[in-house]
Scaffold this active site. Structure first.
Site, short mmCIF file in Angstrom:
data_model
loop_
_atom_site.label_atom_id
_atom_site.label_comp_id
_atom_site.label_asym_id
_atom_site.label_seq_id
_atom_site.Cartn_x
_atom_site.Cartn_y
_atom_site.Cartn_z
N GLU A 140 -0.08 2.82 6.95
CA GLU A 140 -0.21 3.92 5.98
C GLU A 140 -0.79 5.15 6.66
O GLU A 140 -0.37 6.27 6.40
CB GLU A 140 -1.06 3.51 4.78
CG GLU A 140 -0.61 2.23 4.06
CD GLU A 140 0.87 2.18 3.71
OE1 GLU A 140 1.48 3.25 3.49
OE2 GLU A 140 1.44 1.06 3.68
N HIS A 184 1.86 6.97 8.63
CA HIS A 184 2.78 7.74 7.79
C HIS A 184 2.37 9.21 7.69
O HIS A 184 3.21 10.05 7.37
CB HIS A 184 2.83 7.16 6.38
CG HIS A 184 3.89 6.13 6.15
ND1 HIS A 184 5.19 6.29 6.58
CD2 HIS A 184 3.87 4.94 5.48
CE1 HIS A 184 5.91 5.24 6.19
NE2 HIS A 184 5.14 4.40 5.54
N ALA A 195 0.85 -1.19 0.00
CA ALA A 195 0.00 0.00 0.00
C ALA A 195 0.88 1.23 0.00
O ALA A 195 2.10 1.14 0.20
CB ALA A 195 -0.90 0.02 1.23
ZN ZN Z 1 5.72 2.51 4.98
#
Ligand code: ZN
Length: 847
Positions: free
Chosen positions: A290, A293, A254
């Site tokens: 994700e 992040h 992803a």
């Molecule tokens: Zn990563």
């Protein structure tokens, strides 16, 4: 400049880093979508920050126009190569406009703008943006974006907030690699989240029509991740919408594009009927990863790609913490360590070993590795152990405050912890620059009331690195009495020099429990008597080390069975039976403790012990051990499985998943005895994919000849389930048949090499899932792999290069196998038109 021949040496060095002379602060994009002729018009706000020409990156672009401050540029004001557009003598501040044409339909590399099942999508990390338009395609150039998407499509998405249909504005400066665009006929499942400062965020998971019934778990995982990051790290989301899109054709798991995460559909879509417990756990972890992040990667990004671990190691560490909170510390930690050893220790021990922060690379896509991700995460964990939970929280808080909006380095990260805690991290930084897994040698002495532990660290040489300096190794340990009661609770000893020792005044020799919780990514060289390991297995207060003691006992036996034909002794089998039948213990833990070391784990360990691993023998010995366990447990197997049933409707929660894992382990043992009778019954009554796959694998192991066909009849229209079907048949074929099965399946009408999930299922089903099959002494496995790598390399070099790592252990094996693998590597290297990706990998493996 270096003196290597310029056309051959494409190596990029960390030491050569220099900021750009002209930077871009805002990007205005207009994208007119068309499968074969997409028009991208860009207007870049440029500002000079030093002397030099502005060199923009661009690949596979047809340049139609270049204007500077509205004026068409004359041909002597710029120069063009296959990969660059250079603006000569650019002024101090200006607008640069370009128009280019691209063909997303023909993009099978899945980097840049491409099409997947009729839908447009992008992948820009690491260097895909340059396939969309000319730009400074590097992470230290951060700009705000305005994006206008023109197409007659119902859904058109980009980063940030939507201001009109197809028009998106991202107010947060970001590097190119976080850009994303998605357009097509998609359906969303909607939800919302209220942040701790009271803002409502719209959450959407976008999928192909027909898949909308499989998004609930991803959405639930997203909301839990958002709440967790607020609670544990104080990080709040910063846009009014968070979109997730599922695509079927994707090279990786992803991607954390700002406000528009794009996922491999495998890590979004789940229903009880189609996804296994492992799929659910992966979805939870990757959605969290994700999302996390957004702060560790997006708000604070990397100065250059050498700093990749700055975002990835930290974000993996955060997703591991999240999963521990969601699923239980011990089982999550054991799973993470198993994965680390299987992938990172293997990498670190072979020709592809590299530091967590590398100093050079040819193709950055080859460095999205277990070392950068998983070892990178271990370094964060050690740092936390060394500075303590409070010091860690203070260092993180300073990092977020000091560097928000910046592109940073590992030095910046470490400096925050030095400032927040006062600790000197100079020696700790060696963990980032020295490759190789340290070996910690432990020897014990007990004499006249003094118990002494001698410690020694040895860091092996790795490609390009020898004679390494000692590193700070946090060793968590405790002491047990021989009866199993704890006499010294967990303490941390920092081993900072090559040798060191610890002493205690004790009446009797204790049982040492060392490296509790796997407090450092090292290999222990510690010969501990069986009786002590059995004590630890039964009584250690540290659950990780309880499991580890069982693992050490099993590995010893399997290795001695390989080298000396040793039998599987009753005390060990009794201990395994005790574990299996201990209803007070967590089923997930029991499943982990009953699982034997993998074939590749044994090959690694044998190699470390200077024994040439024989894949066939390892396979046979593992089967024999399973049979011995099965016979020992024979009378209990059926009842035990019954008592771990999860009746009623499927629930993905960890508690039930643990029972299913234990039950699958027991079914494998039963299959050793009954040739598949119990598995057939289990297959027929399975009401979820976890139980169904477990039974399917057992039936394949037992040589059942009809189940593959009926499985296919049931699931042929479901691409994610069919990936499992392809993989399981190869992984569970008898070793001598495996290459033949794989080869036959490449001719199946549903085998599509251009889909990375399908390709990986089949190829890794052989190379990773069936080591004895891959290492068939006739060499056909090697030839098969090389041929398919060469085939895929023409269209998708990234995935081809990634799967070539199956060859990285080639020097471990006997002379015949080595010669055959080497010949295939040389065949690849001798092929004309090889990608930079695959050639770099093969060159490194052959060195
Ligand atoms: Zn990563």
């Amino acid at each position: 400049m270096r003196d290597a021949t310029p056309e051959q040496d494409q190596t990029i060095y960390l030491a050569d880093y220099a900021p750009v002379p002209v930077t871009v602060t805002h990007v205005d994009l207009q994208v007119r979508l068309d499968p074969l002729a997409t028009r991208v018009s860009s207007r870049l706000t440029c500002i000079r920050q030093g002397p030099g020409d502005m060199v923009l990156n661009g690949e596979l672009l047809k340049l139609r126009a270049v204007r500077l401050d509205g004026e068409e540029l004359s041909p002597d004001a710029y120069s063009l190569t296959d990969t660059t557009l250079t603006i000569l003598n650019a002024p101090d501040s200006f607008l640069l406009e370009t128009e280019v044409e691209i063909a997303p339909q023909t993009n099978k590399a899945l980097s840049g703008l491409y099409m997947s099942n009729g839908m447009y999508c992008t992948q820009c990390e690491a260097e895909g943006f340059r396939r969309i338009t000319y730009m400074l395609d590097r992470p230290d150039v951060m700009a705000t974006y305005d994006v206008q998407i023109d197409a007659d499509l119902p859904v058109m998405l980009s980063n940030g907030d939507e201001t009109a249909h197809g028009h998106w504005r991202d107010p947060w400066p970001k590097p190119t690699y976080l850009f994303a665009l998605v357009a097509g006929d998609l359906i969303a499942t909607h939800d919302s989240f209220t942040t701790m400062d009271g803002r409502d965020v719209a959450l959407n998971v976008w999928v192909r029509p027909g898949d909308e019934g499989r998004t609930a778990y991803a959405l639930d995982s997203l909301k839990r991740s958002m709440a967790w990051d607020e609670k544990v790290y104080g990080r709040v989301y910063d846009l009014s919408v968070f979109n997730i899109v599922a695509v079927d054709d994707f090279n990786m798991g992803a991607m954390e594009n700002k406000g528009l995460n794009i996922f491999n559909s495998k890590y979004v879509l789940a229903s009880p009927e189609t996804a296994t417990d492992a799929d659910f756990a992966n979805i939870e972890r990757i959605v969290a990863h994700e999302y996390f992040h957004n702060w560790t990667g997006n708000r604070i990004t990397c100065r250059d790609w050498f700093q990749l671990c700055l975002k990835e190691g930290l974000t993996v560490f955060r997703d591991q913490q999240f999963s521990q909170d969601a699923r239980g510390f011990a089982t999550q930690r054991i799973g993470d360590v198993l994965n680390l050893r299987a992938r990172q220790f293997r990498e670190d021990a072979g020709p592809l070993a590299h530091p967590v922060r590398p100093e050079s690379f040819v193709e950055i896509n080859n460095f999205y590795t277990a070392t950068i991700y998983e070892k990178g995460a271990e370094l964060i964990g050690m740092l936390r152990t060394l500075v303590g939970a409070e010091g860690y929280a203070a260092g993180c808080a300073l990092y977020f405050e000091r560097h928000d909006g910046q592109a940073c380095t590992i030095e910046d990260w470490l400096a925050c912890f030095e400032a927040a805690t006062g600790r000197d991290l100079t020696q700790f930084k060696l963990w980032y620059t020295q490759a190789g897994t340290p070996v910690v040698k432990v020897t014990e002495h007990f004499n006249d009331g003094t118990y002494r532990i001698d410690l020694e660290q040895v860091i092996p040489d790795t490609p390009g690195q020898a004679n390494k300096k000692p590193m700070p190794i946090p060793l968590a340990f405790g002491l047990l009495a021989q009866d199993g009661s704890e006499v010294v609770g967990t303490q941390i000893h920092e081993l900072t020099s090559e040798t060191d020792h610890l002493s205690f005044d004790l009446d009797a020799k204790p049982v040492l429990s060392i490296l509790r919780g796997f407090s450092a990514p090292v290999i222990l060289d510690f010969v501990q008597p069986d009786a002590e390991r059995l004590t630890l297995l039964a009584h250690d207060t540290d659950p990780f080390n309880r499991w580890e003691a069982g693992r050490a006992l099993a590995k010893d036996r399997l290795m001695r069975a390989v080298t000396d034909d040793a039998d599987f002794d009753a005390p060990w089998l009794d201990a395994m039976t005790t574990l299996a039948t201990d209803t007070d213990a967590d089923p997930a833990f029991r499943a982990l403790a009953l699982a034997l070391p993998s074939e590749d784990d044994l090959a690694q360990s044998l190699h470390n012990a200077d024994v040439v691993p024989d894949p066939d023998r390892i396979y046979a010995v593992r089967r024999a051990a399973q049979l011995a366990m099965a016979e020992h447990l024979r009378d209990d197997l059926s009842d035990l499985r019954e008592s771990n049933a999860t009746p009623g409707s499927y629930d993905p929660k960890a508690e039930d998943a643990g029972k299913r894992a234990l039950s699958a382990t027991l079914l494998r043992l039963q299959t050793m005895l009954d040739g598949g009778k119990a598995a057939r019954a289990a297959y027929d009554v399975a009401n979820n994919m976890t139980d169904r796959m477990a039974a399917f694998a057992c039936l394949l192991d037992a040589g059942d000849e009809t189940v593959a066909h009926s499985f296919e009849q049931d699931w042929q229209d479901d691409r994610l389930v069919m990936d499992k079907w392809f993989m399981a048949q190869v992984a569970h074929a008898a070793p001598r048949d495996a290459v033949g099965v794989a080869d036959r399946l490449t001719r199946h009408r549903d085998f599509d090499a251009s889909n990375p999930n399908r390709f990986r299922s089949l190829i890794a089903g052989l190379t990773g899932g069936n080591p004895a099959g891959f290492h068939n002494p006739d060499g056909t496995g090697y030839e098969f792999l090389a041929s398919w790598l060469l085939h895929l390399d023409k269209s998708n070099p990234q995935t081809s290069a990634r799967l070539s790592t199956a060859f990285d252990g080639w020097t471990r094996y006997d002379a015949d196998r080595q010669a055959m693998m080497k010949a295939q590597l040389e065949r690849i290297l001798g092929t004309t038109g090889l990608s930079r990706d695959l050639s770099e990998m093969v060159i490194r493996m052959l060195k």
